[in-house]
Motif scaffolding. Structure first.
Motif, PDB file in Angstrom:
ATOM      1  N   ILE A  12      -7.872   3.220   0.427  1.00  0.00           N
ATOM      2  CA  ILE A  12      -7.792   2.374  -0.766  1.00  0.00           C
ATOM      3  C   ILE A  12      -7.384   0.954  -0.383  1.00  0.00           C
ATOM      4  CG2 ILE A  12      -6.684   2.102  -3.028  1.00  0.00           C
ATOM      5  CD1 ILE A  12      -6.142   5.179  -2.877  1.00  0.00           C
ATOM      6  N   ALA A  13      -6.392   0.837   0.507  1.00  0.00           N
ATOM      7  CA  ALA A  13      -5.925  -0.475   0.946  1.00  0.00           C
ATOM      8  C   ALA A  13      -7.041  -1.274   1.605  1.00  0.00           C
ATOM      9  CB  ALA A  13      -4.747  -0.315   1.912  1.00  0.00           C
ATOM     10  N   LEU A  18      -5.663  -4.891   0.670  1.00  0.00           N
ATOM     11  CA  LEU A  18      -4.229  -4.909   0.423  1.00  0.00           C
ATOM     12  C   LEU A  18      -3.504  -4.092   1.472  1.00  0.00           C
ATOM     13  CD1 LEU A  18      -4.355  -4.262  -3.438  1.00  0.00           C
ATOM     14  CD2 LEU A  18      -3.975  -6.460  -2.311  1.00  0.00           C
ATOM     15  N   THR A  19      -2.186  -4.134   1.461  1.00  0.00           N
ATOM     16  CA  THR A  19      -1.415  -3.327   2.395  1.00  0.00           C
ATOM     17  C   THR A  19      -1.244  -1.918   1.860  1.00  0.00           C
ATOM     18  OG1 THR A  19       0.722  -3.868   1.407  1.00  0.00           O
ATOM     19  CG2 THR A  19      -0.133  -5.385   3.093  1.00  0.00           C
ATOM     20  N   VAL A  20      -1.021  -0.979   2.763  1.00  0.00           N
ATOM     21  CA  VAL A  20      -0.768   0.403   2.365  1.00  0.00           C
ATOM     22  C   VAL A  20       0.484   0.479   1.495  1.00  0.00           C
ATOM     23  CG1 VAL A  20      -0.164   2.698   3.218  1.00  0.00           C
ATOM     24  CG2 VAL A  20      -1.948   1.380   4.366  1.00  0.00           C
ATOM     25  N   GLN A  21       1.491  -0.354   1.821  1.00  0.00           N
ATOM     26  CA  GLN A  21       2.738  -0.345   1.054  1.00  0.00           C
ATOM     27  C   GLN A  21       2.510  -0.757  -0.397  1.00  0.00           C
ATOM     28  OE1 GLN A  21       2.310  -1.722   4.048  1.00  0.00           O
ATOM     29  NE2 GLN A  21       3.605  -0.383   5.331  1.00  0.00           N
ATOM     30  N   THR A  22       1.646  -1.779  -0.601  1.00  0.00           N
ATOM     31  CA  THR A  22       1.344  -2.227  -1.967  1.00  0.00           C
ATOM     32  C   THR A  22       0.639  -1.123  -2.747  1.00  0.00           C
ATOM     33  OG1 THR A  22       1.167  -4.529  -1.258  1.00  0.00           O
ATOM     34  CG2 THR A  22       0.120  -3.950  -3.342  1.00  0.00           C
ATOM     35  N   VAL A  23      -0.325  -0.477  -2.105  1.00  0.00           N
ATOM     36  CA  VAL A  23      -1.057   0.610  -2.765  1.00  0.00           C
ATOM     37  C   VAL A  23      -0.106   1.744  -3.118  1.00  0.00           C
ATOM     38  CG1 VAL A  23      -2.823   2.373  -2.454  1.00  0.00           C
ATOM     39  CG2 VAL A  23      -3.248   0.036  -1.681  1.00  0.00           C
ATOM     40  N   SER A  24       0.766   2.102  -2.201  1.00  0.00           N
ATOM     41  CA  SER A  24       1.713   3.190  -2.438  1.00  0.00           C
ATOM     42  C   SER A  24       2.633   2.876  -3.605  1.00  0.00           C
ATOM     43  CB  SER A  24       2.541   3.437  -1.170  1.00  0.00           C
ATOM     44  OG  SER A  24       3.497   4.453  -1.395  1.00  0.00           O
ATOM     45  N   LYS A  25       3.147   1.651  -3.654  1.00  0.00           N
ATOM     46  CA  LYS A  25       4.044   1.265  -4.751  1.00  0.00           C
ATOM     47  C   LYS A  25       3.319   1.304  -6.093  1.00  0.00           C
ATOM     48  CE  LYS A  25       5.657  -2.687  -3.190  1.00  0.00           C
ATOM     49  NZ  LYS A  25       6.497  -3.918  -3.170  1.00  0.00           N
ATOM     50  N   LEU A  27       0.756   3.168  -7.016  1.00  0.00           N
ATOM     51  CA  LEU A  27       0.472   4.540  -7.447  1.00  0.00           C
ATOM     52  C   LEU A  27       1.740   5.298  -7.827  1.00  0.00           C
ATOM     53  CD1 LEU A  27      -2.336   5.516  -4.897  1.00  0.00           C
ATOM     54  CD2 LEU A  27      -2.589   4.741  -7.257  1.00  0.00           C
ATOM     55  N   LYS A  28       2.892   4.810  -7.341  1.00  0.00           N
ATOM     56  CA  LYS A  28       4.172   5.433  -7.702  1.00  0.00           C
ATOM     57  C   LYS A  28       4.818   4.748  -8.898  1.00  0.00           C
ATOM     58  CE  LYS A  28       5.239   7.141  -3.054  1.00  0.00           C
ATOM     59  NZ  LYS A  28       6.137   7.017  -1.876  1.00  0.00           N
ATOM     60  N   GLY A  29       4.154   3.677  -9.411  1.00  0.00           N
ATOM     61  CA  GLY A  29       4.680   2.981 -10.579  1.00  0.00           C
ATOM     62  C   GLY A  29       5.830   2.052 -10.290  1.00  0.00           C
ATOM     63  N   LYS A  30       5.996   1.642  -9.029  1.00  0.00           N
ATOM     64  CA  LYS A  30       7.092   0.758  -8.663  1.00  0.00           C
ATOM     65  C   LYS A  30       6.712  -0.699  -8.902  1.00  0.00           C
ATOM     66  CE  LYS A  30       9.132   3.881  -5.214  1.00  0.00           C
ATOM     67  NZ  LYS A  30       9.550   4.026  -3.801  1.00  0.00           N
ATOM     68  N   SER A  31       7.727  -1.565  -8.984  1.00  0.00           N
ATOM     69  CA  SER A  31       7.503  -2.985  -9.250  1.00  0.00           C
ATOM     70  C   SER A  31       7.084  -3.711  -7.975  1.00  0.00           C
ATOM     71  CB  SER A  31       8.782  -3.618  -9.804  1.00  0.00           C
ATOM     72  OG  SER A  31       9.843  -3.461  -8.875  1.00  0.00           O
ATOM     73  N   GLY A  32       6.790  -5.017  -8.111  1.00  0.00           N
ATOM     74  CA  GLY A  32       6.461  -5.824  -6.942  1.00  0.00           C
ATOM     75  C   GLY A  32       5.042  -6.344  -6.934  1.00  0.00           C
ATOM     76  N   ARG A  38      -1.963  -3.729 -10.208  1.00  0.00           N
ATOM     77  CA  ARG A  38      -1.671  -2.294 -10.316  1.00  0.00           C
ATOM     78  C   ARG A  38      -2.857  -1.543 -10.919  1.00  0.00           C
ATOM     79  NH1 ARG A  38       3.027  -0.037 -10.315  1.00  0.00           N
ATOM     80  NH2 ARG A  38       4.100  -1.954 -10.922  1.00  0.00           N
ATOM     81  N   GLN A  39      -3.404  -2.081 -12.003  1.00  0.00           N
ATOM     82  CA  GLN A  39      -4.530  -1.411 -12.654  1.00  0.00           C
ATOM     83  C   GLN A  39      -5.746  -1.347 -11.731  1.00  0.00           C
ATOM     84  OE1 GLN A  39      -4.584   0.242 -15.535  1.00  0.00           O
ATOM     85  NE2 GLN A  39      -2.404  -0.176 -15.717  1.00  0.00           N
ATOM     86  N   LEU A  40      -5.970  -2.407 -10.962  1.00  0.00           N
ATOM     87  CA  LEU A  40      -7.085  -2.415 -10.014  1.00  0.00           C
ATOM     88  C   LEU A  40      -6.905  -1.327  -8.962  1.00  0.00           C
ATOM     89  CD1 LEU A  40      -9.658  -3.716  -8.854  1.00  0.00           C
ATOM     90  CD2 LEU A  40      -8.181  -5.305  -7.608  1.00  0.00           C
ATOM     91  N   ILE A  41      -5.684  -1.174  -8.468  1.00  0.00           N
ATOM     92  CA  ILE A  41      -5.409  -0.153  -7.450  1.00  0.00           C
ATOM     93  C   ILE A  41      -5.604   1.242  -8.038  1.00  0.00           C
ATOM     94  CG2 ILE A  41      -3.587   0.876  -6.027  1.00  0.00           C
ATOM     95  CD1 ILE A  41      -2.458  -2.005  -5.719  1.00  0.00           C
ATOM     96  N   VAL A  42      -5.059   1.470  -9.226  1.00  0.00           N
ATOM     97  CA  VAL A  42      -5.181   2.785  -9.866  1.00  0.00           C
ATOM     98  C   VAL A  42      -6.646   3.113 -10.132  1.00  0.00           C
ATOM     99  CG1 VAL A  42      -4.659   4.105 -11.959  1.00  0.00           C
ATOM    100  CG2 VAL A  42      -2.873   2.709 -10.873  1.00  0.00           C
ATOM    101  N   HIS A  43      -7.401   2.125 -10.652  1.00  0.00           N
ATOM    102  CA  HIS A  43      -8.813   2.345 -10.955  1.00  0.00           C
ATOM    103  C   HIS A  43      -9.597   2.647  -9.674  1.00  0.00           C
ATOM    104  CE1 HIS A  43     -12.630   1.954 -13.083  1.00  0.00           C
ATOM    105  NE2 HIS A  43     -13.045   1.180 -12.094  1.00  0.00           N
ATOM    106  N   THR A  44      -9.308   1.915  -8.604  1.00  0.00           N
ATOM    107  CA  THR A  44     -10.018   2.142  -7.333  1.00  0.00           C
ATOM    108  C   THR A  44      -9.684   3.509  -6.758  1.00  0.00           C
ATOM    109  OG1 THR A  44      -9.971  -0.238  -6.886  1.00  0.00           O
ATOM    110  CG2 THR A  44     -10.404   1.215  -5.018  1.00  0.00           C
TER     111      THR A  44
END
Length: 354
Positions: A12-13, A18-25, A27-32, A38-44
């Protein structure tokens, strides 16, 4: 495209840069990150077929395989009256089914057909051999609905169900949307609120009017039906003329137009009467989408795409759980305040709604 079981956070990253850390955050609903990112990552992630362990556990509880071996074929059946919704409904269905590898197709029902020929048409079209069907709103003639309800295959109605029919349904909640519109206008101080919308064509249109009456009565305003444009639109020119006469006679301070294709007509009539929007009259329109030809409309955000997405889940759940009770799901949306509403000219505001 990678095979579904090989999709990882790194996949996905790389797809998004994007970074793996950004993707992980995300999908876990974390801020940053921004909500758009966030929506783009979730949709992808959904598009690529990636599931978190929580999602997999949830799907398995519903007996839905996250990585099915069998790809299914579903139909969205409609008539010409449904076309205004189908792009958004289809988008929601496709977005959800894509992650499972299933496909959804459109099937247009003929309008000029006798009731006794409907079952033959269903057989010839191959509809009965689909893995499931979604029944769009505004099906005309209405005789199609009983024929579709009687099919022995999974069915999801994308409308408000008629009483006594055993079928799952998913629909955007126009009752709640109407309450939002009335409550907002009353909070600005409007009392003379006119409702515009044919209440005869389909069940959802009737519910809008019922919700309007309920909300107005709850908020202390009596309803005079003659003030509202709720009749059947048998002749468009005559309806337009009658509504103009109503506007001139009752001079509402605000108008709620409950049907998408009638919103431009209401806006145009206000212009012809030389009523300034929103200085002279406030307008709330039930638009499926904001039109470029109209100002930024104050409106309930109708969850049409989200209804398609949720209906896809409900279809897979129904296939996996054929004997469980039927359910009716209403999807609520937010309320958008645009440039077409303001406090009435007298400036009176009801403090209890502020």
């Amino acid at each position: 495209m990678p095979t579904r079981k090989q999709v990882t956070l790194k996949t996905i990253a790389k797809e998004l840069g994007l970074t793996v850390q950004t993707v992980s955050k995300a999908l876990k609903g974390k801020s940053g990150m921004s909500e758009a990112t966030r929506q783009l990552i979730v949709h992808t992630a959904e598009k690529l077929g990636y599931y978190t362990m929580d999602q997999i556990r949830s799907l398995r509880l519903d007996r839905i395989a996250p990585y099915p071996n069998e790809r299914k074929r579903f139909l969205l059946v409609q008539t010409a009256e449904s076309v205004a919704y189908n792009r958004l409904l289809l988008q929601g269905l496709q977005d959800r089914f894509f992650s499972f590898g299933h496909r959804i197709e459109l099937l247009m029902l003929p309008q000029k057909i006798k009731k006794e020929h409907m079952n033959d048409w269903i057989e010839e079209s191959g509809m009965a051999y689909a893995d499931g069907i979604f029944i769009a709103p505004s099906i005309v003639p209405k005789a199609w609905e009983p024929a579709l309800f009687g099919l022995q295959l999974p069915r999801i109605l994308l409308s408000f169900p008629p009483p006594g029919v055993k079928i799952d349904s998913v629909i955007w909640d126009v009752y709640e949307a109407t309450f939002q519109a009335v409550t907002y206008l009353r909070s600005l101080g409007h009392e003379r609120i006119m409702y515009v919308g044919d209440i005869h064509l389909q069940r959802g249109f009737i519910l809008r009017w019922q919700a309007f009456c309920h909300a107005m009565n709850m908020l202390g305003v009596e309803i005079d039906p003659s003030m509202h444009s709720i009749g059947e639109r048998t002749n468009q020119a005559q309806w337009r003329e009658e509504m103009q006469q109503q506007l001139e006679h009752f001079t509402p301070s605000a108008i709620i137009c409950g049907i998408d294709h009638e919103v431009p007509v209401v806006h145009e009539l206000c212009n012809e009467l030389q009523w300034r929007v929103p200085e002279d009259v406030s307008l709330v329109g039930f638009l499926n989408e904001q039109s470029e030809s109209l100002p930024s409309f104050t409106r309930p955000l109708l969850s049409i795409r989200e209804t398609g997405y949720r209906a896809a889940d409900r279809m897979l759940w129904r296939i996996a759980n054929p004997t469980l009770p039927f359910e009716h799901i209403r999807i609520q949306g937010d309320f958008f305040v645009g440039s077409t509403t303001s406090a009435p000219a007298n400036g009176r505001v009801f403090s209890e709604f502020k």
